[in-house]
Scaffold this motif. Structure first.
Motif, PDB file in Angstrom:
ATOM      1  N   PRO A   1       0.778  -1.252   0.000  1.00  0.00           N
ATOM      2  CA  PRO A   1       0.000   0.000   0.000  1.00  0.00           C
ATOM      3  C   PRO A   1       0.803   1.294   0.000  1.00  0.00           C
ATOM      4  N   PRO A   2       1.916   1.427   0.765  1.00  0.00           N
ATOM      5  CA  PRO A   2       2.630   2.714   0.720  1.00  0.00           C
ATOM      6  C   PRO A   2       3.240   3.038  -0.637  1.00  0.00           C
ATOM      7  N   TYR A   3       3.361   2.030  -1.528  1.00  0.00           N
ATOM      8  CA  TYR A   3       4.030   2.247  -2.815  1.00  0.00           C
ATOM      9  C   TYR A   3       3.078   2.120  -4.000  1.00  0.00           C
ATOM     10  N   GLN A   4       1.792   2.082  -3.727  1.00  0.00           N
ATOM     11  CA  GLN A   4       0.827   1.967  -4.822  1.00  0.00           C
ATOM     12  C   GLN A   4       0.643   3.307  -5.537  1.00  0.00           C
ATOM     13  N   HIS A   5      -0.019   3.250  -6.705  1.00  0.00           N
ATOM     14  CA  HIS A   5      -0.261   4.428  -7.552  1.00  0.00           C
ATOM     15  C   HIS A   5       1.052   5.015  -8.081  1.00  0.00           C
ATOM     16  N   ARG A   6       2.019   4.150  -8.387  1.00  0.00           N
ATOM     17  CA  ARG A   6       3.285   4.584  -8.987  1.00  0.00           C
ATOM     18  C   ARG A   6       3.584   3.802 -10.265  1.00  0.00           C
ATOM     19  N   ASN A   7       2.582   3.149 -10.830  1.00  0.00           N
ATOM     20  CA  ASN A   7       2.751   2.388 -12.070  1.00  0.00           C
ATOM     21  C   ASN A   7       3.589   1.128 -11.871  1.00  0.00           C
ATOM     22  N   LEU A   8       3.792   0.702 -10.630  1.00  0.00           N
ATOM     23  CA  LEU A   8       4.637  -0.454 -10.364  1.00  0.00           C
ATOM     24  C   LEU A   8       3.921  -1.764 -10.650  1.00  0.00           C
ATOM     25  N   GLY A   9       2.604  -1.782 -10.488  1.00  0.00           N
ATOM     26  CA  GLY A   9       1.849  -2.979 -10.842  1.00  0.00           C
ATOM     27  C   GLY A   9       1.969  -3.276 -12.322  1.00  0.00           C
ATOM     28  N   GLN A  10       1.944  -2.227 -13.149  1.00  0.00           N
ATOM     29  CA  GLN A  10       2.110  -2.412 -14.581  1.00  0.00           C
ATOM     30  C   GLN A  10       3.505  -2.955 -14.904  1.00  0.00           C
ATOM     31  N   LEU A  11       4.497  -2.518 -14.138  1.00  0.00           N
ATOM     32  CA  LEU A  11       5.854  -3.018 -14.345  1.00  0.00           C
ATOM     33  C   LEU A  11       5.921  -4.521 -14.073  1.00  0.00           C
ATOM     34  N   LEU A  12       5.345  -4.968 -12.950  1.00  0.00           N
ATOM     35  CA  LEU A  12       5.370  -6.389 -12.619  1.00  0.00           C
ATOM     36  C   LEU A  12       4.568  -7.214 -13.616  1.00  0.00           C
ATOM     37  N   MET A  13       3.447  -6.688 -14.085  1.00  0.00           N
ATOM     38  CA  MET A  13       2.669  -7.405 -15.089  1.00  0.00           C
ATOM     39  C   MET A  13       3.478  -7.585 -16.372  1.00  0.00           C
ATOM     40  N   ALA A  14       4.168  -6.527 -16.794  1.00  0.00           N
ATOM     41  CA  ALA A  14       4.975  -6.615 -18.007  1.00  0.00           C
ATOM     42  C   ALA A  14       6.101  -7.625 -17.833  1.00  0.00           C
ATOM     43  N   VAL A  15       6.714  -7.666 -16.647  1.00  0.00           N
ATOM     44  CA  VAL A  15       7.765  -8.646 -16.390  1.00  0.00           C
ATOM     45  C   VAL A  15       7.198 -10.058 -16.442  1.00  0.00           C
ATOM     46  N   SER A  16       5.994 -10.262 -15.891  1.00  0.00           N
ATOM     47  CA  SER A  16       5.394 -11.600 -15.894  1.00  0.00           C
ATOM     48  C   SER A  16       5.134 -12.079 -17.311  1.00  0.00           C
ATOM     49  N   TYR A  17       4.715 -11.187 -18.215  1.00  0.00           N
ATOM     50  CA  TYR A  17       4.482 -11.583 -19.612  1.00  0.00           C
ATOM     51  C   TYR A  17       5.803 -11.898 -20.295  1.00  0.00           C
ATOM     52  N   LYS A  18       6.847 -11.117 -19.978  1.00  0.00           N
ATOM     53  CA  LYS A  18       8.151 -11.386 -20.577  1.00  0.00           C
ATOM     54  C   LYS A  18       8.672 -12.750 -20.134  1.00  0.00           C
ATOM     55  N   LEU A  19       8.558 -13.052 -18.838  1.00  0.00           N
ATOM     56  CA  LEU A  19       9.077 -14.303 -18.313  1.00  0.00           C
ATOM     57  C   LEU A  19       8.271 -15.511 -18.767  1.00  0.00           C
ATOM     58  N   SER A  20       7.061 -15.289 -19.266  1.00  0.00           N
ATOM     59  CA  SER A  20       6.275 -16.415 -19.776  1.00  0.00           C
ATOM     60  C   SER A  20       6.813 -16.928 -21.105  1.00  0.00           C
ATOM     61  N   GLY A  21       7.714 -16.147 -21.727  1.00  0.00           N
ATOM     62  CA  GLY A  21       8.375 -16.592 -22.949  1.00  0.00           C
ATOM     63  C   GLY A  21       7.468 -16.667 -24.162  1.00  0.00           C
ATOM     64  N   TRP A  22       6.417 -15.850 -24.211  1.00  0.00           N
ATOM     65  CA  TRP A  22       5.461 -15.922 -25.317  1.00  0.00           C
ATOM     66  C   TRP A  22       6.107 -15.576 -26.654  1.00  0.00           C
ATOM     67  N   GLU A  23       7.232 -14.855 -26.646  1.00  0.00           N
ATOM     68  CA  GLU A  23       7.910 -14.468 -27.887  1.00  0.00           C
ATOM     69  C   GLU A  23       8.698 -15.621 -28.501  1.00  0.00           C
ATOM     70  N   TRP A  24       8.967 -16.649 -27.712  1.00  0.00           N
ATOM     71  CA  TRP A  24       9.816 -17.724 -28.195  1.00  0.00           C
ATOM     72  C   TRP A  24       9.052 -18.650 -29.128  1.00  0.00           C
ATOM     73  N   GLU A  25       9.791 -19.353 -29.950  1.00  0.00           N
ATOM     74  CA  GLU A  25       9.177 -20.283 -30.907  1.00  0.00           C
ATOM     75  C   GLU A  25       8.472 -21.414 -30.163  1.00  0.00           C
ATOM     76  N   ASP A  26       7.274 -21.768 -30.663  1.00  0.00           N
ATOM     77  CA  ASP A  26       6.453 -22.840 -30.097  1.00  0.00           C
ATOM     78  C   ASP A  26       6.024 -22.556 -28.662  1.00  0.00           C
ATOM     79  N   SER A  27       6.042 -21.301 -28.263  1.00  0.00           N
ATOM     80  CA  SER A  27       5.614 -20.967 -26.908  1.00  0.00           C
ATOM     81  C   SER A  27       4.094 -20.832 -26.848  1.00  0.00           C
ATOM     82  N   ILE A  28       3.563 -20.863 -25.650  1.00  0.00           N
ATOM     83  CA  ILE A  28       2.119 -20.757 -25.427  1.00  0.00           C
ATOM     84  C   ILE A  28       1.825 -19.437 -24.735  1.00  0.00           C
ATOM     85  N   ILE A  29       0.888 -18.695 -25.278  1.00  0.00           N
ATOM     86  CA  ILE A  29       0.501 -17.425 -24.671  1.00  0.00           C
ATOM     87  C   ILE A  29      -0.412 -17.704 -23.480  1.00  0.00           C
TER      88      ILE A  29
END
Length: 430
Positions: free
Chosen positions: A240-268
């Protein structure tokens, strides 16, 4: 005071008709058992019940009340819910160990201070087995194995439950990885996200520097080691003390990157569902911004700085490009159903007249001689731009490709697969 917090004399109880009321009894939202929490030198209210061990909070001689914590007798008769019992819980901002004793708490923090003063080789803001997966602009995301660091992850989960309504995993952490976000102040004020806020900024009476510890643990997300639904995230929380700083969007973007959806034969994949009310709101914003950058001729990670590329000013009309919802999802790493939800949320789709085609065959019934083609929606880039301006969308995404480390640094987008910038309109079929 956060809007989700009720006044102190009104325990948080979900009433019939609330989104979470239909869940099974074991997941019902209970009365808060802790009123406030001290994290570092920050004091703030809790939101929900968390199953901290009662023998630790109240002592080994404590006996449970005859009235259950959800406000019902054991024989099923309703009784007024009991108020929070613990007025203040002290939680270490680094290892998340907890205590009700201020003296023990300060003594524990002094241990971290001495380790920090001894140098970086003696003190880490996370367990030493953690691996860096992202580091940019002072923000670092660490990968922590829930099986290797069971006690740390259990303590983190118990603390997170104070602010997550539907979290249900606290002690069996072996099947999860925890990705913890830390921030270390940098001297350069122009670093991405360092000073960016969205909405009202929360204020506090001090910082962790008062303890001699500059690095702050700001939040985390967890991910199952094996998900049959290809979920790239189980739960997510920015403290809560660090909310409303766009940090949730940062973690969401990292989670999509780590899912490897860009890689060949990967699953979105996507986040575990169903989403909470606040979670769905956050993800709709994340998906909408991601898709908006795609339509505005940015890469999936929004690394470009121009809006429409090198479109000639002499050109008056623009070619249309037909894309299916699945194709948009494949280019952005977003599930088709999430693409549809985001486009509906943005309100940028105009329905085109339905098209029909003749059926082939000599023995067709006259009424069935025609069949409807998939519904086609027209999306104008001007509408996308107007939506982005209304919602203060930054053309630069919340994460930088250069910030990823290890195996993730090798999965940069192929320059040959850049988005075509010649089209000003596009149609979507669903």
């Amino acid at each position: 005071m956060p809007e989700a917090i009720l006044p102190r004399d009104e325990p948080i109880i979900k009433t019939p008709g609330s989104p979470s009321h239909t869940r099974r009894a074991s997941l019902k939202v209970l009365s808060r058992n802790i009123d406030k929490v001290v994290l570092g030198n920050l004091l703030f209210d809790t939101w929900y019940f968390s199953p901290y061990p009662e023998n630790v909070l109240f002592g080994s001689d404590h006996h449970s009340s005859k009235t259950s914590s959800n406000g019902e007798h054991r024989n099923g008769h309703h009784e007024k819910p009991i108020a929070p019992i613990i007025s203040k819980l002290h939680v270490c901002p680094y290892c998340f160990k907890y205590s009700i004793s201020p003296v023990d708490y300060v003594s524990h923090l002094q241990m971290h201070v001495k380790e920090n003063e001894a140098g970086p080789d003696h003190w880490w803001p996370v367990p030493r087995t953690a691996l860096k997966v992202y580091d940019w602009g002072g923000y670092t995301v660490w990968d922590i194995d829930g099986e290797q660091e069971k006690l740390y992850c259990q303590n983190l989960s118990l603390f997170a439950k104070l602010f997550l309504e539907q979290k249900s995993v606290f002690f069996d952490t072996a099947g999860f990885h925890y990705f913890v976000l830390t921030y270390s102040p940098t001297p350069d004020p122009s670093t991405p996200n360092a000073a960016k806020t969205r909405g009202r900024r929360r204020t506090s009476s001090g910082t962790n520097r008062d303890f001699g510890l500059k690095t702050q643990v700001m939040g985390f997300f967890s991910k199952e080691n094996l998900s049959w639904d290809a979920n790239n995230l189980a739960c997510i929380l920015i403290f809560p003390p660090y909310q409303h700083r766009n940090l949730g969007q940062l973690l969401m973007a990292v989670s999509y990157k780590l899912s490897g959806w860009e890689w060949e034969d990967s699953i979105i994949g996507g986040p575990e569902k169903p989403l909470s009310t606040l979670g769905r709101k956050s993800y709709l914003r994340f998906w909408s911004e991601r898709i908006a950058r795609f339509f505005m001729s940015q890469s999936a990670d929004a690394e470009g700085q121009t809006l429409f590329g090198n479109v000639s000013k002499k050109r008056i009309t623009f070619a249309k490009e037909e894309m299916t919802v699945k194709e948009i999802g494949d280019r952005t790493g977003v599930l088709p159903e999430d693409v549809i939800a985001a486009l509906n949320e943005m309100g940028v789709c105009d329905a085109l007249p339905r098209k029909w085609k003749k059926k082939s065959g000599d023995h067709q019934v006259p009424e069935l001689a025609e069949e409807a083609l998939p519904t086609t929606m027209l999306i104008k880039r001007s509408q996308i731009l107007a939506w982005a301006e209304r919602n203060n969308v930054d053309l630069v995404g919340p994460v930088k490709e250069e910030g990823f480390l290890g195996e993730w640094a090798l999965s940069d987008l192929n320059e040959d697969e850049s988005v075509d910038t010649s089209s000003a309109e596009g149609s979507v079929q669903s």
